[in-house]
Scaffold this active site. Sequence first.
Site, PDB file in Angstrom:
ATOM      1  CE  LYS A  22      -2.999   0.471   3.551  1.00 13.75           C
ATOM      2  NZ  LYS A  22      -2.946   1.727   4.325  1.00 13.75           N
ATOM      3  NE  ARG A  27       6.189   6.510   0.852  1.00 11.34           N
ATOM      4  CZ  ARG A  27       5.321   6.303   1.852  1.00 11.34           C
ATOM      5  NH1 ARG A  27       4.210   5.606   1.644  1.00 11.34           N
ATOM      6  NH2 ARG A  27       5.556   6.777   3.057  1.00 11.34           N
ATOM      7  CB  SER A 167       5.113   9.934  11.684  1.00 10.48           C
ATOM      8  OG  SER A 167       4.252   9.986  10.563  1.00 10.48           O
ATOM      9  CD  GLN A 169       0.550   8.094   7.429  1.00  8.03           C
ATOM     10  OE1 GLN A 169      -0.013   8.891   8.166  1.00  8.03           O
ATOM     11  NE2 GLN A 169      -0.025   6.983   7.007  1.00  8.03           N
ATOM     12  CG  ASP A 315       0.809   0.026   9.446  1.00  2.00           C
ATOM     13  OD1 ASP A 315       0.443   0.858  10.304  1.00  2.00           O
ATOM     14  OD2 ASP A 315       1.118   0.344   8.284  1.00  2.00           O
TER      15      ASP A 315
END
Length: 436
Positions: A22, A27, A167, A169, A315
């Site tokens: 994912k 990206r 992080s 993100q 995750d």
Amino acid sequence: MASYSVTPVEYVGGELKVPGDKSISHRSLMLGSVAEGWTHVTGFLASEDCLSTMAAMQAMGVQIERPSLTELRVQGVGMRGLRAAGKPLDLGNSGTAIRLMTGLLAGQAFDSVLVGDSSLMNRPMERVAKPLRQMGARIDTLDGKPPVRIQGGQSLTGIHYDLPVASAQVKSAIMLAGLYADGVTTVVEPGVTRDHTERMLLTFGCRVDAVRGRISLTPPTRLEASSLEVPADFSSAAFFIVAGLLAAKELLVIRGVGINPTRTGLLDILGLMGADLRLVNHRSAGAEPVADIEVRPSHLKGIHVPEGLVALAIDEFPAFFIAAACAAGETVVTGAEELRVKESDRLAAMASGLAALGIDAEVLPDGMRLRGQPGRPFSGGTIDSHGDHRIAMAFAMASVRATGKIRILDVANVATSFPGFVEVAQSAGLAVVPAP
Ligand code: S3P
């Protein structure tokens, strides 16, 4: 509301393939869109999250061809070629899409508004907005959450930013804004996080220097289109790694999985617990390492998970807690407060699901403590997944150590990351069926 009915089984095994990664799929769409020329992507994850990113790029004028479900041809418009969507971009359930897109759009000439579903509208956005404002971006959030309103036409300047949370993100959002900044952008991580953005930027010809958690991006004049092969998603494989360890007898092999070391903390953690996991057939998919994962039934023992491995397995904790509940002795996870701000509060959701199956787990401010039991510790019961894909899939794995039927509610969001989950699970021997 969609649910799963899962009947206990004893064995899982065979050869599996899980869908594409994912993080890498998102990206590939974003960087392919702002590169020059055609980017060809194979192994793309056609999940709802990635399709949200695809729709957003299309709304900003990018042509994307899909010769097959998992293959894309992205006609890059160049770094200055995106145009205003003319409507809010709806990023569905995807935290990665909204964080990375905020960074990518901070340096554009036009305004953007980013929204999502009820879960996404509650995710923290200031962690991204704050450093981007330091770069010169104009971004408004609503009490720190979406909608994210980005005012275009700002000139950005490279910054040095010490990330307060580990992080990927946030790191990636800053780097994507850094593409449009004047001067070098440097991000310093408090702990290692997934480095797919850095690897892919290098593939697209952008200079990125990473030394000991300090990542510097030199803004390029252009990005060059590339061919990308997306490996199978380690985070999807994780559910079957756990099932294969907990079930009796058979060998389970998961083919072609991305084993980027910034993603495989779960292998190290399970290894410390005594898991028999082997990586074979090592190869590369472009900039990403890939291998087949062999899983054999194992007797696990509880541990205190080293905090340094938490971000590398962030995750995988829903699946991990199922394994921990079947390990001999106590398992403690600390330093994992980020789990509270994922698609659900994953500490609370896992503890209440475990309680529904007869396992007492103590939720800590930054983790969880539980006492595992070898054998078949799970009773049957009903689990509320809180609309969180990974909570739903994790509890399906508990069926290899359950004494009764497990019903898992609110599972539609499994499609955000793992289309075909039920079929793959059934092919491994799990008795998961969709129920009304
Ligand atoms: C992701 C980073 C992680 C992870 C998410 C995907 C990414 O989030 O939980 O599922 O693709 O960069 P954080 O970096 O915020 O922990």
